[in-house]
Enzyme design. Structure first.
Site, PDB file in Angstrom:
ATOM      1  N   ASN A  10       0.791  -1.219   0.000  1.00  0.00           N
ATOM      2  CA  ASN A  10       0.000   0.000   0.000  1.00  0.00           C
ATOM      3  C   ASN A  10       0.833   1.284   0.000  1.00  0.00           C
ATOM      4  O   ASN A  10       0.295   2.381   0.125  1.00  0.00           O
ATOM      5  CB  ASN A  10      -0.969   0.002   1.191  1.00  0.00           C
ATOM      6  CG  ASN A  10      -2.098  -0.996   0.984  1.00  0.00           C
ATOM      7  OD1 ASN A  10      -2.400  -1.368  -0.154  1.00  0.00           O
ATOM      8  ND2 ASN A  10      -2.711  -1.448   2.067  1.00  0.00           N
ATOM      9  N   GLY A  11       2.138   1.132  -0.126  1.00  0.00           N
ATOM     10  CA  GLY A  11       3.000   2.286  -0.339  1.00  0.00           C
ATOM     11  C   GLY A  11       2.915   2.720  -1.800  1.00  0.00           C
ATOM     12  O   GLY A  11       2.294   2.040  -2.626  1.00  0.00           O
ATOM     13  N   THR A  87      15.702   0.688   0.028  1.00  0.00           N
ATOM     14  CA  THR A  87      17.004   1.335   0.131  1.00  0.00           C
ATOM     15  C   THR A  87      17.265   1.787   1.566  1.00  0.00           C
ATOM     16  O   THR A  87      16.402   1.672   2.435  1.00  0.00           O
ATOM     17  CB  THR A  87      17.088   2.546  -0.810  1.00  0.00           C
ATOM     18  OG1 THR A  87      16.050   3.484  -0.467  1.00  0.00           O
ATOM     19  CG2 THR A  87      16.913   2.116  -2.255  1.00  0.00           C
ATOM     20  N   SER A 109      19.538  -4.573  -5.794  1.00  0.00           N
ATOM     21  CA  SER A 109      20.237  -3.652  -6.683  1.00  0.00           C
ATOM     22  C   SER A 109      20.042  -2.226  -6.186  1.00  0.00           C
ATOM     23  O   SER A 109      19.008  -1.909  -5.584  1.00  0.00           O
ATOM     24  CB  SER A 109      19.703  -3.787  -8.115  1.00  0.00           C
ATOM     25  OG  SER A 109      20.469  -3.030  -9.018  1.00  0.00           O
ATOM     26  N   ALA A 110      21.060  -1.380  -6.423  1.00  0.00           N
ATOM     27  CA  ALA A 110      20.953   0.021  -5.999  1.00  0.00           C
ATOM     28  C   ALA A 110      19.859   0.757  -6.747  1.00  0.00           C
ATOM     29  O   ALA A 110      19.302   1.730  -6.261  1.00  0.00           O
ATOM     30  CB  ALA A 110      22.293   0.725  -6.202  1.00  0.00           C
ATOM     31  N   HIS A 143      17.822  15.024  -8.015  1.00  0.00           N
ATOM     32  CA  HIS A 143      16.627  14.398  -7.455  1.00  0.00           C
ATOM     33  C   HIS A 143      15.708  15.449  -6.821  1.00  0.00           C
ATOM     34  O   HIS A 143      16.093  16.603  -6.664  1.00  0.00           O
ATOM     35  CB  HIS A 143      16.999  13.348  -6.399  1.00  0.00           C
ATOM     36  CG  HIS A 143      17.528  12.069  -6.983  1.00  0.00           C
ATOM     37  ND1 HIS A 143      18.855  11.882  -7.291  1.00  0.00           N
ATOM     38  CD2 HIS A 143      16.894  10.909  -7.328  1.00  0.00           C
ATOM     39  CE1 HIS A 143      19.027  10.670  -7.791  1.00  0.00           C
ATOM     40  NE2 HIS A 143      17.859  10.061  -7.819  1.00  0.00           N
ATOM     41  N   HIS A 144      14.533  15.021  -6.430  1.00  0.00           N
ATOM     42  CA  HIS A 144      13.520  15.894  -5.833  1.00  0.00           C
ATOM     43  C   HIS A 144      13.975  16.424  -4.477  1.00  0.00           C
ATOM     44  O   HIS A 144      14.916  15.909  -3.862  1.00  0.00           O
ATOM     45  CB  HIS A 144      12.201  15.123  -5.669  1.00  0.00           C
ATOM     46  CG  HIS A 144      12.367  13.816  -4.951  1.00  0.00           C
ATOM     47  ND1 HIS A 144      12.365  13.711  -3.575  1.00  0.00           N
ATOM     48  CD2 HIS A 144      12.562  12.570  -5.429  1.00  0.00           C
ATOM     49  CE1 HIS A 144      12.530  12.448  -3.222  1.00  0.00           C
ATOM     50  NE2 HIS A 144      12.661  11.729  -4.328  1.00  0.00           N
ATOM     51  N   LYS A 147      14.380  14.134  -1.106  1.00  0.00           N
ATOM     52  CA  LYS A 147      15.378  13.077  -0.958  1.00  0.00           C
ATOM     53  C   LYS A 147      16.405  13.485   0.091  1.00  0.00           C
ATOM     54  O   LYS A 147      16.981  14.576   0.016  1.00  0.00           O
ATOM     55  CB  LYS A 147      16.068  12.789  -2.290  1.00  0.00           C
ATOM     56  CG  LYS A 147      16.996  11.573  -2.258  1.00  0.00           C
ATOM     57  CD  LYS A 147      17.491  11.230  -3.658  1.00  0.00           C
ATOM     58  CE  LYS A 147      18.420  10.029  -3.652  1.00  0.00           C
ATOM     59  NZ  LYS A 147      17.745   8.803  -3.156  1.00  0.00           N
TER      60      LYS A 147
END
Length: 251
Positions: A10-11, A87, A109-110, A143-144, A147
């Site tokens: 649900n994320g 992450t 994986s990153a 990035h936004h 972050k």
């Protein structure tokens, strides 16, 4: 048909994957795990993996670092391979992931984007050719503004890819403002930009004498990561125990 459990269903990413999986002819989400059950899904949702009694071939994880230990225990005890997309894992948790891979197939994986992982392969070849010829290597990632980590894990993975090809001979430079000195020959510069709602941009620059070569990847939506996660799940289902990454998927 591959049966998948969506861990963190649900994320935001869990819902993106749910939508893409509904249109996929090879993979079906048969159950979800989430503490919140405010969204109506087409599959049953459980508050924990321990409560889930649905048979599955693979688990796709887009949850939080806090839930990793329980996830790994479930994967090993039930012998269900897992694609770990979460992450921000600690060094200790990464080691736990690697230990778990001795008993069950694990893919981590990153960055789950197929494009980024193809770029990782291309950069190794480029570095082998251009670095010995005197080209400087720089990475700029954007990035936004929400972050919190900088540089991004993907930027570090790009740098590591080039450095691995060069026998780890290069150091990383994150902030040139700390010292007034000429750029070192054996270094990879990494710069971070944060602003607006940029999903993710990574630019790798090879700057030589009288010529510049640039590689760039732009993610316009988080769907690119969801698509990669689904492809990874298809790849991992039925695999023998071991530690896999996206290079195995595209290879």
């Amino acid at each position: 048909m591959i049966r998948a459990i969506m861990h963190g269903c649900n994320g935001h990413m869990g819902q993106v994957i749910t939508g893409l999986a509904a249109e996929d002819a090879e993979l079906e989400i048969v159950a979800g795990i989430d503490l919140s059950n405010h969204i109506k899904n087409t599959y049953p949702v459980f508050s924990s993996l321990a409560d889930c009694d649905v048979e599955a071939d693979v688990i796709i994880d887009f949850c939080s670092a806090k839930a990793i230990d329980g996830l790994l225990e479930h994967m090993v005890s039930r012998q269900i391979p897992g694609v770990i997309c979460t992450t921000g894992l600690s060094v200790e948790q990464v080691e736990k992931v690697k230990r778990a891979s001795a008993s069950v197939a694990v893919l981590k994986s990153a960055n789950m984007s197929l494009g980024i992982n193809m770029l990782l392969k291309l950069l190794k070849e480029a570095a082998l050719t251009l670095a010995p010829a005197g080209f400087d290597m720089e990475i700029v990632e954007r990035h936004h503004n929400q972050k919190v980590d900088a540089p991004s894990g993907t930027a570090l993975a790009l740098a590591d890819s080039m450095n691995e090809a060069l026998n780890h001979a290069y150091s990383y430079q994150y902030d040139r403002s700390k010292t007034r000195a000429k750029r070192e020959r054996m270094e990879i510069g990494i710069s971070a930009v944060r602003g607006g709602n940029i999903v993710g941009e990574h630019e790798v620059i090879f700057a030589g004498t009288d010529e510049v070569i640039e590689f760039k990847h732009t993610a316009y939506s988080k769907a690119v990561f969801a698509k990669g996660a689904i492809e990874a799940a298809k790849f991992l289902a039925g695999k023998a125990p071991g530690f896999y990454d996206m290079s195995d998927v595209i290879g």
